[in-house]
Scaffold this motif. Structure first.
Motif, mmCIF file in Angstrom:
data_model
loop_
_atom_site.group_PDB
_atom_site.id
_atom_site.type_symbol
_atom_site.label_atom_id
_atom_site.label_comp_id
_atom_site.label_asym_id
_atom_site.label_seq_id
_atom_site.Cartn_x
_atom_site.Cartn_y
_atom_site.Cartn_z
ATOM 1 N N LEU A 578 0.820 -1.211 0.000
ATOM 2 C CA LEU A 578 0.000 0.000 0.000
ATOM 3 C C LEU A 578 0.856 1.264 0.000
ATOM 4 C CD1 LEU A 578 -2.995 1.017 0.273
ATOM 5 C CD2 LEU A 578 -2.563 1.149 2.731
ATOM 6 N N ASN A 579 2.033 1.192 0.638
ATOM 7 C CA ASN A 579 2.867 2.372 0.812
ATOM 8 C C ASN A 579 4.113 2.387 -0.072
ATOM 9 O OD1 ASN A 579 1.587 3.953 3.176
ATOM 10 N ND2 ASN A 579 1.541 1.828 3.874
ATOM 11 N N ALA A 610 -1.331 -2.450 -4.264
ATOM 12 C CA ALA A 610 -0.274 -1.810 -5.052
ATOM 13 C C ALA A 610 -0.859 -1.159 -6.304
ATOM 14 C CB ALA A 610 0.794 -2.833 -5.428
ATOM 15 N N VAL A 611 -1.786 -1.848 -6.960
ATOM 16 C CA VAL A 611 -2.421 -1.293 -8.154
ATOM 17 C C VAL A 611 -3.324 -0.124 -7.777
ATOM 18 C CG1 VAL A 611 -4.012 -1.798 -10.044
ATOM 19 C CG2 VAL A 611 -2.268 -3.470 -9.411
ATOM 20 N N GLN A 612 -4.054 -0.255 -6.686
ATOM 21 C CA GLN A 612 -4.949 0.809 -6.232
ATOM 22 C C GLN A 612 -4.203 2.119 -6.039
ATOM 23 O OE1 GLN A 612 -7.549 0.035 -2.687
ATOM 24 N NE2 GLN A 612 -6.422 1.734 -1.795
ATOM 25 N N GLN A 613 -2.974 2.051 -5.530
ATOM 26 C CA GLN A 613 -2.178 3.255 -5.273
ATOM 27 C C GLN A 613 -1.271 3.619 -6.445
ATOM 28 O OE1 GLN A 613 -4.231 3.877 -2.385
ATOM 29 N NE2 GLN A 613 -2.413 5.138 -2.127
ATOM 30 N N ALA A 614 -1.377 2.894 -7.555
ATOM 31 C CA ALA A 614 -0.547 3.155 -8.748
ATOM 32 C C ALA A 614 0.939 3.017 -8.442
ATOM 33 C CB ALA A 614 -0.852 4.527 -9.340
ATOM 34 N N HIS A 615 1.295 2.048 -7.610
ATOM 35 C CA HIS A 615 2.703 1.769 -7.343
ATOM 36 C C HIS A 615 3.209 0.805 -8.418
ATOM 37 C CE1 HIS A 615 2.144 4.019 -3.814
ATOM 38 N NE2 HIS A 615 1.677 3.081 -3.016
ATOM 39 N N PRO A 651 -0.583 10.140 -15.213
ATOM 40 C CA PRO A 651 0.677 10.062 -15.965
ATOM 41 C C PRO A 651 1.590 8.991 -15.392
ATOM 42 C CG PRO A 651 0.136 12.341 -15.411
ATOM 43 C CD PRO A 651 -0.808 11.480 -14.639
ATOM 44 N N LEU A 652 2.333 8.339 -16.263
ATOM 45 C CA LEU A 652 3.268 7.306 -15.860
ATOM 46 C C LEU A 652 4.634 7.928 -15.615
ATOM 47 C CD1 LEU A 652 4.022 4.319 -15.424
ATOM 48 C CD2 LEU A 652 4.488 4.175 -17.870
ATOM 49 N N GLY A 662 11.638 -0.607 -10.386
ATOM 50 C CA GLY A 662 10.419 -1.331 -10.739
ATOM 51 C C GLY A 662 9.682 -0.808 -11.955
ATOM 52 N N PRO A 663 9.381 0.511 -12.038
ATOM 53 C CA PRO A 663 8.657 1.013 -13.209
ATOM 54 C C PRO A 663 9.389 0.744 -14.521
ATOM 55 C CG PRO A 663 8.587 2.620 -11.435
ATOM 56 C CD PRO A 663 9.540 1.555 -11.008
#
Length: 754
Positions: A578-579, A610-615, A651-652, A662-663
């Motif tokens: 989440l963080n 993780a997806v919810q927070q766009a991590h 935006p990515l 990671g990204p």
């Protein structure tokens, strides 16, 4: 009150009649108080520029001159209602911190301030002249002494006043009169809309009667009387559905609720995360632009309150104007799983203020509190002389502190020894329960702490917040003091008022306190299984804060905690996901061997969060570790649903900033599959395509009957998503299990951990 006609007028200010008043008893008579409810506009025939409309507490409403034709009908009485605050100022009479409204500063006494209430009630010497500060940054207005001035009793709505419904009444029969008198103000006749903050302030018996035919009555509703909730929706019958926490909603008669949209400058708020609702609520309230999308769901701070009720909010490094209906008060206890970076600044230490005042004292050298002054000034000889002549004054306080407490804070070790020899009370507390050892910890004075402990002071004394000196030293990041306290046997497991141990506090301090974590975890009697009042074990807390060293230390002592759940079902991996704490997630997976598919009470996996927070960078790590890409939460949503619902316009950012690879890893894997580069993808699109490549079902319908393909808003993304799903099917066929001689199976290689 001296006039200040140049003061800017804003909606919400409290006013009284002024120097040019000529309107008889419209205000209810001299001393009547009213509220500015509208500002004049250029070209308006009824309320022209440089006029204001005032609602007088006694009932009438009309407009007045505020510079129009050079006249000023009004004087400002109080501006606290518009969010004015002096965050570092203490009222020296009532001791309130952070004055709201105007500040009144004595021109005679050193550093002496009053709040409006104390000034108006004749506190302090009436012969002293004062200066008035209307805001924290305004120039002072010099005022004549209050002595001999006529006093005019104020009449209006103050605490304890009896009131009747006013011209804007819209609250049904809350006052016991027929509900038909309710004034409806919205287009469909309802005074509420989604996102409004509301309270029920009725007695239980009255509410029970009103609920008949309007959602009914449940005895548990009484628990929520007086609590603030958020309007979830308006029912077809016009009743109001109110959300109080993540699992409690009640339906109320609209007349049973009171709107509650009060935010102050400095308040920490959360922006709602519903894009469609935000667009709708922003109409006419600062409007909406797509650049605001990254602020949705984020926590920020109110930096300005406008006269029309809209708020300027700093969030994510930018400032946006929001309707108050787009904001909810941030309450850490309701969202403890997010590590909020934007914290309100602490007020100036009251101890620093007290020391400044002590240094400035020039009173009688024989005054009983003079010993404390000499200690602050470091005058050993004078302090010794006073002790020899007045040994009974050794524990006399000045500015609420003893000489020993001040000497310990300042590290005056010679004076500490001198005072202890004079039988100073080593465990004597101040008004907040702090002893001399607390003061040594506050001042980062390890030698003073060592002397006090050698003299037998209470090593584990608790102050009013149930903090020991060790808690204080840890919270301040004072390593050497922590080392001394641990060496001398201070209890490292004592909980404070929030049930936080010193190790909880060290973890909260971040990577800068890693040496303190090392010291605490090396103490033989340390317990790493402690749980605080929010239900966080030390491993939960370290995962929340992203403290990799603490996670390793705790796992080494108690690996059984790795999958322990909080009351809401969150594990350490949920909190790391989440963080966006990638390193912690890797440690939990590789060294802790945690369950990567564990669910919380909302049936969310770490991948959902993780997806919810766009991590973006955490997604490949979790998927490669075995997180199911098709697990559904309580709404039937998979991670793919979540990516498309929340982040199609976000935006990515994939420049590797902060050392997170990671990204870039996710993008490189997409590009290896023939998909476009990062410049053509949003965060939601990139995550969605990656999940589809890893086997997420693009046709999987949630509980609302919608598949990920139904959520795609743009044709190119739809085509890309379908292409990714096809690539996965082809790859899956190529990786099918093949039979080998002897009847054994040869399976595809397991996924890497990233």
């Amino acid at each position: 009150m001296d006039p200040d006609p140049q003061a800017g007028v804003q909606v919400g200010m409290r006013v009284v009649r002024g120097v040019d008043w000529k309107w008889g008893q419209q205000d209810g008579g001299e001393g009547g108080v009213g509220t500015v409810v509208e500002l004049g506009r250029h070209g308006s025939p009824s309320t022209p520029d440089r006029t204001v409309v005032v609602q007088w507490d006694q009932g009438t409403r009309t407009n007045y001159r505020a510079g129009y034709q050079g006249a000023h009908d009004l004087l400002l009485y109080d501006n606290a209602q518009i969010g004015v605050r002096h965050p570092n100022i203490i009222c020296d009479c009532c001791k309130k911190h952070g004055l709201r409204g105007m500040r009144w500063k004595c021109r005679v006494c050193f550093d002496y301030d009053l709040c409006t209430q104390c000034y108006m009630h004749n506190k302090h010497d009436l012969a002293h002249a004062f200066e008035r500060y209307e805001t924290a940054h305004s120039r002072p207005v010099t005022l004549s002494p209050r002595q001999g001035l006529p006093r005019i009793p104020l009449r209006g709505i103050f605490q304890g006043a009896k009131v009747v419904r006013g011209p804007d009444w819209e609250w049904g029969s809350q006052d016991g009169k027929p509900a038909e008198l309710q004034r409806r103000v919205s287009a469909d006749g309802q005074p509420f809309q989604h996102g409004d903050k509301v309270k029920c302030l009725l007695d239980t018996d009255v509410l029970r009667e009103m609920q008949e035919g309007h959602g009914g009555w449940n005895p548990r509703m009484a628990e929520f009387i007086g609590q603030t909730g958020t309007v979830h929706r308006i029912t077809d019958r016009g009743d109001v559905r109110v959300q109080f926490n993540h699992e409690t909603r009640w339906t109320f008669h609209p007349g049973a609720l009171t709107k509650h949209n009060s935010f102050w400058v400095g308040d920490v708020v959360r922006v709602i995360d519903d894009l469609d609702a935000a667009k709708r609520l922003q109409a006419g309230h600062g409007e909406w632009t797509d650049d605001m999308a990254p602020a949705l769901g984020r926590v920020g701070k109110v930096v300005k309150v406008f006269g029309d009720g809209n708020l300027r909010v700093a969030v994510g490094g930018q400032q946006w104007t929001f309707s108050p209906s787009c904001l909810v008060a941030y309450r850490p206890e309701e969202d403890a799983n997010l590590d909020v970076a934007e914290r309100a600044r602490e007020n100036k230490s009251s101890l620093s203020v007290a020391l400044d005042k002590l240094r400035a004292q020039k009173g009688d050298p024989e005054h009983a509190g003079r010993l404390v002054v000499e200690v602050v000034l470091g005058n050993v000889a004078r302090a010794l002389d006073l002790l020899q002549r007045h040994p009974e004054q050794v524990d006399t306080k000045n500015q609420g502190r003893t000489a020993l407490q001040v000497a310990a804070y300042l590290g005056q070790v010679e004076l500490v020894r001198l005072l202890l020899q004079a039988r100073a009370g080593a465990d004597l507390p101040d008004e907040e329960g702090n002893t001399a050892l607390h003061y040594a910890a506050l001042g980062n004075q390890p030698e003073a702490a060592r002397v006090l402990l050698s003299a037998g002071c209470g090593a584990d004394a608790l102050n009013s917040s149930r903090s020991t000196a060790l808690h204080v030293a840890v919270q301040r990041g004072f390593l050497e003091v922590v080392r001394v306290l641990c060496e001398r046997g201070c209890d490292v497991n004592l909980p404070d008022a929030h049930a936080d141990t010193p190790l909880h506090s060290a973890i909260s301090a971040g990577a800068g306190a890693s040496s303190i974590v090392e010291v605490l975890t090396e103490v033989p009697g340390i317990s790493v299984t402690a749980t605080n009042s929010q239900g966080f074990t030390l491993l939960h807390h370290a995962s929340l804060k992203g403290h990799a060293l603490a996670v390793r230390k705790i796992l080494a002592r108690a690996r059984q905690l790795v999958d322990a759940k909080k009351e809401d079902g969150f594990t350490a991996l949920h909190l790391a996901a989440l963080n966006n704490h990638r390193e912690v997630a890797q440690i939990l997976i590789r060294e802790g061997r945690c369950d990567v598919n564990v669910r919380n009470r909302k049936l969310q996996s770490p991948l959902h969060l993780a997806v919810q927070q766009a991590h973006v960078g955490l997604v490949p790590l979790l998927v490669d570790a075995g997180c199911s890409v098709n697990a559904e939460d309580e709404e039937g949503d998979t991670a793919l649903h979540v990516a498309l619902q929340r982040h199609q316009m976000l935006p990515l950012v994939a420049d590797g900033a902060g050392g997170d690879p990671g990204p870039l890893q996710l993008l490189s894997r997409l590009q290896a599959s023939g998909l476009p580069g990062g410049a053509e993808l949003t965060a939601g699109a990139a995550v969605a395509c990656f999940l589809a490549l890893e086997g997420a079902d693009v046709s999987y319908a949630n509980h609302r009957g919608r598949s990920p393909l139904d959520l795609v808003a743009e044709g190119r993304l739809l085509k890309a998503l379908q292409g990714c799903a096809q690539r996965f099917r082809v790859r899956a066929q190529d990786e099918e299990v093949h039979q080998v001689p002897g009847g054994h199976q040869q399976e595809a290689a397991p996924r890497r951990l990233g």
